[in-house]
Design an enzyme around this catalytic site. Structure first.
Site, PDB file in Angstrom:
ATOM      1  N   HIS A  27      -4.184-146.815  59.975  1.00  0.00           N
ATOM      2  CA  HIS A  27      -5.638-146.965  60.006  1.00  0.00           C
ATOM      3  C   HIS A  27      -6.058-147.382  61.398  1.00  0.00           C
ATOM      4  CE1 HIS A  27      -9.652-148.564  58.884  1.00  0.00           C
ATOM      5  NE2 HIS A  27      -9.601-147.557  58.028  1.00  0.00           N
ATOM      6  N   PHE A  28      -6.515-146.412  62.177  1.00  0.00           N
ATOM      7  CA  PHE A  28      -6.883-146.620  63.575  1.00  0.00           C
ATOM      8  C   PHE A  28      -5.754-147.308  64.333  1.00  0.00           C
ATOM      9  CE2 PHE A  28     -11.277-147.049  61.594  1.00  0.00           C
ATOM     10  CZ  PHE A  28     -11.586-145.723  61.783  1.00  0.00           C
TER      11      PHE A  28
END
Length: 141
Positions: free
Chosen positions: A49-50
């Site tokens: 996630h990112f």
């Protein structure tokens, strides 16, 4: 009443990596609970996630709020040994990013209880500022 992570595991069925509450700092069974989640860079979700700029996924913030609410429900004497299922999310708002090093301070106040169903208002704060809020629905099984 305060609970550490081992005591939380006696109440909730969640285990690593899905137990998202490290400590319950206050609990009034059937009324409200306060909990804490220390966000570290080692969290598994940061891998995907990112990965270049770590941000805790909003859905996991909501899940942490629901787990605090579930503790408030399941510490009531008549609910011990039962499971609280997520029934719904209403009016969810995300107001700031949650990043490694943050400590989520989560409060969930139960607002309605009818039979096996319950509702609560939850707020997650970082440094006293609201990061997320939502109205949550629970079903006790």
């Amino acid at each position: 009443m305060t609970l550490d992570s081992n005591q939380i595991m006696e109440i909730l069925p969640h285990r690593f990596p899905f137990q998202l509450v490290d400590r319950i700092t206050a609990c009034e069974p059937g009324v409200r609970a306060e909990g804490r989640k220390c966000v570290t860079v080692n969290e598994q979700f940061f891998c995907g996630h990112f990965p270049q700029k770590h941000v805790m996924p909003g859905v996991l913030i909501i899940e942490a709020m629901a787990q605090v609410g579930a503790v408030a429900l399941l510490t009531q004497e008549e609910n011990k040994g039962k499971i609280a299922l997520f029934g719904g999310i209403k009016s969810a708002r995300f107001r700031r990013q949650v990043v490694p090093g943050d400590v989520l301070e989560i409060t969930c106040e139960l607002t309605l209880r009818r039979g096996p169903l319950g509702m609560g208002k939850a707020v997650a704060k970082v440094d006293g500022k609201v990061a997320a809020s939502a109205e949550l629905t629970f079903a006790i099984s």
